[in-house]
Design an enzyme around this catalytic site. Structure first.
Site, PDB file in Angstrom:
ATOM      1  N   THR A 185      -1.802   3.572  -4.253  1.00 35.86           N
ATOM      2  CA  THR A 185      -1.076   3.687  -2.999  1.00 35.86           C
ATOM      3  C   THR A 185      -1.260   5.072  -2.390  1.00 35.86           C
ATOM      4  O   THR A 185      -1.940   5.928  -2.951  1.00 35.86           O
ATOM      5  CB  THR A 185       0.415   3.371  -3.222  1.00 35.86           C
ATOM      6  OG1 THR A 185       1.087   3.292  -1.972  1.00 35.86           O
ATOM      7  CG2 THR A 185       1.079   4.418  -4.103  1.00 35.86           C
TER       8      THR A 185
ATOM      9  N   LYS B 246       1.741   0.748  -9.881  1.00 37.48           N
ATOM     10  CA  LYS B 246       1.472   1.445  -8.625  1.00 37.48           C
ATOM     11  C   LYS B 246       1.393   2.946  -8.880  1.00 37.48           C
ATOM     12  O   LYS B 246       2.335   3.549  -9.412  1.00 37.48           O
ATOM     13  CB  LYS B 246       2.588   1.110  -7.637  1.00 37.48           C
ATOM     14  CG  LYS B 246       2.231   1.227  -6.176  1.00 37.48           C
ATOM     15  CD  LYS B 246       3.378   0.648  -5.346  1.00 37.48           C
ATOM     16  CE  LYS B 246       3.099   0.729  -3.859  1.00 37.48           C
ATOM     17  NZ  LYS B 246       4.278   0.267  -3.091  1.00 37.48           N
TER      18      LYS B 246
ATOM     19  N   PHE C  52      -2.965   3.011   4.060  1.00 38.14           N
ATOM     20  CA  PHE C  52      -1.812   3.002   4.945  1.00 38.14           C
ATOM     21  C   PHE C  52      -2.245   2.963   6.404  1.00 38.14           C
ATOM     22  O   PHE C  52      -3.189   3.639   6.795  1.00 38.14           O
ATOM     23  CB  PHE C  52      -0.943   4.232   4.695  1.00 38.14           C
ATOM     24  CG  PHE C  52      -0.010   4.080   3.517  1.00 38.14           C
ATOM     25  CD1 PHE C  52      -0.333   3.283   2.439  1.00 38.14           C
ATOM     26  CD2 PHE C  52       1.194   4.747   3.498  1.00 38.14           C
ATOM     27  CE1 PHE C  52       0.529   3.139   1.370  1.00 38.14           C
ATOM     28  CE2 PHE C  52       2.071   4.624   2.432  1.00 38.14           C
ATOM     29  CZ  PHE C  52       1.739   3.813   1.361  1.00 38.14           C
TER      30      PHE C  52
ATOM     31  N   GLU D 126       6.182   1.037  -9.265  1.00 41.13           N
ATOM     32  CA  GLU D 126       5.598   2.368  -9.099  1.00 41.13           C
ATOM     33  C   GLU D 126       5.918   3.319 -10.239  1.00 41.13           C
ATOM     34  O   GLU D 126       7.051   3.385 -10.741  1.00 41.13           O
ATOM     35  CB  GLU D 126       6.112   2.971  -7.785  1.00 41.13           C
ATOM     36  CG  GLU D 126       5.365   4.196  -7.354  1.00 41.13           C
ATOM     37  CD  GLU D 126       5.216   4.277  -5.842  1.00 41.13           C
ATOM     38  OE1 GLU D 126       4.971   5.380  -5.350  1.00 41.13           O
ATOM     39  OE2 GLU D 126       5.335   3.241  -5.167  1.00 41.13           O
TER      40      GLU D 126
ATOM     41  N   ASP E 251       7.003  -6.376   1.564  1.00 42.10           N
ATOM     42  CA  ASP E 251       7.216  -4.963   1.276  1.00 42.10           C
ATOM     43  C   ASP E 251       8.718  -4.713   1.204  1.00 42.10           C
ATOM     44  O   ASP E 251       9.318  -4.068   2.056  1.00 42.10           O
ATOM     45  CB  ASP E 251       6.566  -4.114   2.379  1.00 42.10           C
ATOM     46  CG  ASP E 251       6.433  -2.656   1.989  1.00 42.10           C
ATOM     47  OD1 ASP E 251       6.570  -2.341   0.790  1.00 42.10           O
ATOM     48  OD2 ASP E 251       6.183  -1.829   2.880  1.00 42.10           O
TER      49      ASP E 251
END
Length: 317
Positions: free
Chosen positions: A154, A130, A176, A94, A17
């Site tokens: 996400t 993303k 998450f 993203e 990440d």
């Protein structure tokens, strides 16, 4: 001697990440994920400065009001392409958070990102687009998946988001952990062990739903606060982990047991959610409402800060 990171790889695919090339070289993840917050950090890394200057020079001739936004896209893809050279798997890139409620604009931006990657010789099967797990983001992903462009959904916090992603046939979801736990800590004043951690329990529930319904969607636990949270989800197909926690796991001796079992039984599936059912189901989860909105705002703010830095640097060229 066995270290936890190596032992974890026996149960879950390790994903970095970060956009830090040195960290990626050190920990040798299979995949890597990026977002506007990580790009903002990477903008300051010495290893990227020549690449940044090159990409900014390329947009200098474009209309001034478009330069910063286009530069962000070019930088995201340039950094993603460098990361792709170091890993065997995929890079998540993203779509701008400000497009989270615009399906058509999200699809267009995804096409633009894929085209930029292809110009750099990175095929679409090496990237994941993303998108935020809004109704509009999920609908965009459904279209892109049918076009052969795989997506990573996400900012996933609710059962409604999860089911809608499964219904849409998305390639990967990122439920998450840490942000869920943060919310419950703040609301209740409690501290949690890995076994009663609400973020861990949420991700385990997502994995269980995949197994029960026999969905092809990959589950990737994200947003970890502690190494214990990571280890509590060993067995989840993918785990995206920050460099700080990767280092802790890489230097801590010990075996790791699987705490998540993915059986994919393929039992009966629930009726696909329509938009009213999705919005009502998500609305009933106060935590999910708060964290999705907050997450979109945070990513949008970081994108704006990145665009401001780019504009200043462009002006100096």
């Amino acid at each position: 001697m066995t270290y936890q990171l190596d032992a974890l790889r026996q149960h879950s695919m390790v994903v970095a990440d970060t956009g830090d090339l040195e960290a990626i070289q050190r920990y040798q993840p299979h995949d890597a994920t990026t977002n506007p917050s990580l790009l903002l950090k990477a903008f300051e890394l010495p290893g990227y400065q020549a690449l940044i200057d090159q990409e900014l020079a390329a947009v200098k001739a474009e209309p001034r009001d478009q330069q910063a936004e286009h530069a962000v896209d070019r930088l995201a893809v340039a950094m993603g392409s460098e990361i792709a050279k170091l890993i065997p798997g995929r890079v998540s890139t993203e779509v701008a958070a400000k497009l989270s409620f615009d399906t058509e604009a999200s699809i267009r931006k995804a096409h633009e990102l894929v085209a930029l990657y292809e110009k750099r010789g990175v095929a679409k099967d090496r990237i994941l687009i993303k998108l935020a797990s809004t109704w509009e983001g999920i609908r965009a992903a459904e279209v892109l998946e049918k076009e052969g462009i795989n997506c990573n959904l996400t900012l996933l916090f609710s059962d409604a988001q999860t089911q809608a992603c499964f219904d849409a046939g998305v390639f990967l979801v990122s439920p998450f952990v840490g942000r869920v736990t943060d919310w419950y800590k703040k609301e209740t004043g409690q501290t949690f062990t890995p076994e009663n951690d609400p973020g861990v329990q949420f991700v385990r529930g997502v994995c269980e739903r995949v197994s029960q319904g026999g969905y092809d969607t990959v589950v990737m636990g994200a947003s970890f606060r502690t190494a214990d949270q990571v280890l509590a989800l060993a067995g989840c197909p993918r785990l995206t982990i920050s460099p700080v926690l990767l280092e802790e796991l890489a230097t801590t001796p010990g075996d790791v047991k699987a705490n998540v079992l993915m059986t994919r039984n393929g039992g009966p599936r629930p009726t696909p959610l329509n938009e009213p059912a999705f919005r009502w189901g998500h609305n009933q989860d106060a935590m999910a409402n708060d964290k999705l909105a907050e997450g979109i705002r945070r990513f949008a703010d970081d994108q704006s800060r990145l665009e401001e830095q780019i504009a200043e640097r462009l002006a100096a060229l």
